[in-house]
Design a protein around this motif. Structure first.
Motif, mmCIF file in Angstrom:
data_model
loop_
_atom_site.group_PDB
_atom_site.id
_atom_site.type_symbol
_atom_site.label_atom_id
_atom_site.label_comp_id
_atom_site.label_asym_id
_atom_site.label_seq_id
_atom_site.Cartn_x
_atom_site.Cartn_y
_atom_site.Cartn_z
ATOM 1 N N ILE B 151 0.760 -1.247 0.005
ATOM 2 C CA ILE B 151 0.014 -0.087 0.022
ATOM 3 C C ILE B 151 0.723 1.122 0.025
ATOM 4 N N SER B 153 3.950 1.756 -0.939
ATOM 5 C CA SER B 153 4.840 1.939 -2.072
ATOM 6 C C SER B 153 3.936 2.653 -3.206
ATOM 7 N N THR B 154 2.532 2.061 -3.212
ATOM 8 C CA THR B 154 1.816 2.915 -4.430
ATOM 9 C C THR B 154 1.501 4.425 -3.902
ATOM 10 N N THR B 157 4.260 6.960 -4.460
ATOM 11 C CA THR B 157 4.791 7.396 -5.894
ATOM 12 C C THR B 157 3.820 7.736 -6.447
ATOM 13 N N LEU B 158 2.513 7.949 -5.821
ATOM 14 C CA LEU B 158 1.382 8.817 -6.391
ATOM 15 C C LEU B 158 1.857 9.981 -7.073
ATOM 16 N N TRP B 161 2.633 10.225 -10.619
ATOM 17 C CA TRP B 161 1.372 9.614 -11.639
ATOM 18 C C TRP B 161 0.342 11.077 -11.694
ATOM 19 N N LYS B 164 -0.462 12.330 -15.486
ATOM 20 C CA LYS B 164 -1.526 11.150 -16.152
ATOM 21 C C LYS B 164 -2.947 11.646 -15.621
ATOM 22 N N MET B 177 -8.856 4.074 -5.953
ATOM 23 C CA MET B 177 -7.686 3.792 -5.193
ATOM 24 C C MET B 177 -7.880 2.763 -3.858
#
Lengths: 186, 186
Positions: B151, B153-154, B157-158, B161, B164, B177
């Motif tokens: 969780i 690491s996602t 690194t948001l 993103w 996009k 999410m």
DNA sequence: GTCTATAGGTAGATAGAC
DNA sequence: GTCTATCTACCTATAGAC
């Protein structure tokens, strides 16, 4: 292990710790107990070290992905295989992955274009698998980009976790990672 | 916006793009159409810029986490709230998060210790929530570390993103999410 | 608030001895 | 294969004029 390979390995460890730009040729030499000038008997320069590290692992990922997309299995099974090879490659190429993730922008010339292209094709292949799964009805119909980003960001930063993993068996980690990423935590 | 804040903002953008070590005071000055020496009329040095960026966002995360753990809600609801504030903070502090993630090791002195400590306490709070959920039976009994890593690491690194995402509404992103990270993709 | 000039240090890389 | 010596360029930061 040639002297050149030793240099690249030592440099990779320092790059992972502080980043490419913060590591000098003198730092690399000192870690090998030689002088910076001696490095140039084995390598062309700092840039060659970075390019070697990044291109090597980028090719690993590209080949592993090409293998997976060629198989006649379901989208979910493909994603399970992708998780698996990410863990395998992370175990063997943690420092290369750190460089690929954090220092690709410091690559120069044709190698940079090549790596960026491999990365884009990799993401596009992954995206296609997710879209296929949604079409088949085996993957929930979220925005595909949210899924792609969520899984990929976890897989790409696995290298940061390689120490804590420590005693944890790779196959158990794969199973847990698949369950967590695909089937959720509830 | 003071001149000092302008400098920090411009520097943050360059740090995000190339990393702290690869950005010179001349680069920052050039991006503002002034000379490097002029920067020192407003800031003490390059290190102050980095410390300001990182400490600011580290405090944001710490306060948001403290708010969540003080609430009398279930572990799952707490994780949903954590996902929510990560997205909110990412929208407003993308460059700061890039520095926190990638350049914290270039902090010097007491600020480095402070940031590392905040990060450790943050992770420990998150770990406790996951363990509570497992004990309650609302979270699957994986290794807690796999969940935490996956969780976090996602979420961390948001910021990569954020472009996009573009037109995607923040509230829709939050819902997607939460579904992806908590309830899985199948 | 910005400039020129410059100090003092470090960067990547090369030449040539051993 | 490694060394010393060195080149040129760039680094952070300061002094002092405007």
């Amino acid at each position: 292990m040639t002297r050149k390979q030793e240099i690249i390995q030592v440099a990779a460890s320092l790059f992972k710790e502080k980043g490419y730009s913060a590591v000098s040729m003198r730092d690399i030499a000192q870690a090998m107990n030689i002088k910076a000038a001696s490095l140039y008997n084995h390598i062309d320069g700092k840039q060659e070290i970075l390019a070697t590290l990044i291109v090597e692992v980028a090719i690993e990922f590209t080949q592993a992905m090409n293998q997976v997309i060629s198989e006649r299995i379901s989208a979910i099974e493909k994603i399970e295989k992708i998780i698996g090879f990410h863990i395998d490659i992370t175990v063997n190429y943690a420092e290369n992955i750190a460089a690929l993730n954090n220092d690709w922008m410091h690559l120069e010339g044709e190698e940079r274009n090549s790596v960026v292209k491999m990365r884009e094709e990799y993401e596009e292949n992954f995206r296609s698998i997710i879209k296929t799964g949604i079409k088949e009805g085996t993957i929930k119909a979220h925005h595909p980009e949210v899924l792609l980003f969520s899984i990929l960001s976890t897989l790409r930063t696995l290298y940061l976790w390689n120490e804590k993993r420590g005693k944890m068996d790779v196959n158990i980690l794969k199973k847990d990672m698949v369950t967590t990423l695909i089937y959720g935590i509830v």
